[in-house]
Design an enzyme around this catalytic site. Sequence first.
Site, PDB file in Angstrom:
ATOM      1  N   GLY A   1       1.029  -1.215   0.028  1.00  0.00           N
ATOM      2  CA  GLY A   1       0.025  -0.053   0.041  1.00  0.00           C
ATOM      3  C   GLY A   1       0.707   1.238   0.114  1.00  0.00           C
TER       4      GLY A   1
ATOM      5  N   LEU B   1       1.649   3.834   2.294  1.00  0.00           N
ATOM      6  CA  LEU B   1       2.284   3.905   3.287  1.00  0.00           C
ATOM      7  C   LEU B   1       3.303   3.107   3.682  1.00  0.00           C
ATOM      8  CD1 LEU B   1       3.223   5.820   5.831  1.00  0.00           C
ATOM      9  CD2 LEU B   1       1.437   4.695   7.065  1.00  0.00           C
TER      10      LEU B   1
ATOM     11  N   ASP C   1      -1.905 -12.788   5.694  1.00  0.00           N
ATOM     12  CA  ASP C   1      -3.430 -12.356   5.721  1.00  0.00           C
ATOM     13  C   ASP C   1      -3.553 -12.094   7.194  1.00  0.00           C
ATOM     14  OD1 ASP C   1      -5.865 -12.660   5.870  1.00  0.00           O
ATOM     15  OD2 ASP C   1      -6.200 -14.718   5.377  1.00  0.00           O
TER      16      ASP C   1
ATOM     17  N   THR D   1      -9.326   0.423   2.785  1.00  0.00           N
ATOM     18  CA  THR D   1      -9.169   1.775   2.784  1.00  0.00           C
ATOM     19  C   THR D   1     -10.248   2.563   1.795  1.00  0.00           C
ATOM     20  OG1 THR D   1      -7.593   1.836   1.458  1.00  0.00           O
ATOM     21  CG2 THR D   1      -6.919   1.997   3.581  1.00  0.00           C
TER      22      THR D   1
ATOM     23  N   THR E   1      -7.354   6.904  11.524  1.00  0.00           N
ATOM     24  CA  THR E   1      -7.752   7.825  10.600  1.00  0.00           C
ATOM     25  C   THR E   1      -8.704   9.034  11.565  1.00  0.00           C
ATOM     26  OG1 THR E   1      -9.122   8.167   8.582  1.00  0.00           O
ATOM     27  CG2 THR E   1      -9.708   6.387  10.101  1.00  0.00           C
ATOM     28  N   ASP E   2      -8.529   9.961  10.851  1.00  0.00           N
ATOM     29  CA  ASP E   2      -9.261  11.200  11.171  1.00  0.00           C
ATOM     30  C   ASP E   2     -10.881  10.875  11.045  1.00  0.00           C
ATOM     31  OD1 ASP E   2      -8.624  11.351   8.372  1.00  0.00           O
ATOM     32  OD2 ASP E   2      -9.836  13.134   8.110  1.00  0.00           O
TER      33      ASP E   2
ATOM     34  N   TYR F   1     -16.180   2.943   6.948  1.00  0.00           N
ATOM     35  CA  TYR F   1     -14.931   2.979   7.020  1.00  0.00           C
ATOM     36  C   TYR F   1     -14.509   3.570   8.383  1.00  0.00           C
ATOM     37  CZ  TYR F   1      -9.972   4.722   6.540  1.00  0.00           C
ATOM     38  OH  TYR F   1      -8.630   4.868   6.583  1.00  0.00           O
TER      39      TYR F   1
ATOM     40  N   LYS G   1     -12.541   1.210  11.395  1.00  0.00           N
ATOM     41  CA  LYS G   1     -11.096   1.529  11.838  1.00  0.00           C
ATOM     42  C   LYS G   1     -11.266   1.935  13.423  1.00  0.00           C
ATOM     43  CE  LYS G   1      -7.777   2.483   9.794  1.00  0.00           C
ATOM     44  NZ  LYS G   1      -6.693   1.615   9.604  1.00  0.00           N
TER      45      LYS G   1
ATOM     46  N   TRP H   1      -5.465  12.914   5.030  1.00  0.00           N
ATOM     47  CA  TRP H   1      -5.237  13.352   3.692  1.00  0.00           C
ATOM     48  C   TRP H   1      -3.865  12.828   3.434  1.00  0.00           C
ATOM     49  CZ3 TRP H   1      -7.244  18.897   2.651  1.00  0.00           C
ATOM     50  CH2 TRP H   1      -8.667  19.173   3.264  1.00  0.00           C
TER      51      TRP H   1
END
Length: 281
Positions: free
Chosen positions: A10, A12, A38, A64, A103-104, A127, A131, A152
Amino acid sequence: MRIIVTGADGQLGRELVQLPGLAEKNIQILGFGRGGLDVTSLQSCREAVKRYQADAVIHCAAYTAVDKAEAEPDLAYRINAEGTRNIALAAREFGAKLICVSTDYVFEGTASRPYKENDETNPRTVYGRTKLAGEQEALKAGGKVFIVRTSWVYGRYGRNFVQTISELIKTKDEIQVVMDQIGSPTYTLDLAEFLIQLARTEEYGIYHASGSGVCSWFQFAQAIVEEIGAKNVKLLPCTTAEFPRPAPRPAYSVLQHGEIQRKGLKDLRHWRAALAAYMQG
């Protein structure tokens, strides 16, 4: 120090695997993409952490696709919540530190001041809910856990806003960009360096780590156009209401970096400086 990175294919994860200067810090990174690990299998997680005698796991693997998740809540939950629980249990069992990237979207996105680490969460999307469930599973598992919320994200690997605007500039004279969503762009290189910095500490807990400074998507697009030097493109501001999406976007998702400052850690640079560095390659 041996660090396992999940989700290494991915945006990151690839940045972490390719990060320069790790050898000098005596850090070895082992990246696992979907084929190699996995996260929905506890056995797979246990085997990886045990076999590679990991000192830390940076958990980047996630579902995501924000809009698609609205139609696939079970799959999103399996990866984001159950997958995080599996990696957290494996890390705890073998004494490895765990850094979970979050995440935000765990917040409602209606604030008028930056969100603090201990502010009430209230996700409005599948999502965001999955998370947040992942964060809770990691903390519940116990062990040495860091939760790092970001926002972002863009970088050299994978689809992102900077890449999209850069491509649109080549074919469009006018580009509509949302101007009523406010946040902080985060360059994967800066975030990856912060995660490595964190992994070398024992300051466990919840952190907010995003590019410093604040802008709208429209202002972000303006900066991208400016960096490219595209003089013939006209950016047109529009509202979120003009672009309805299956998953509602946060109107305000600025994260306050209180814990970074309290722990005396090196903060991420201003988003504008980071963008300039990214565009210069």
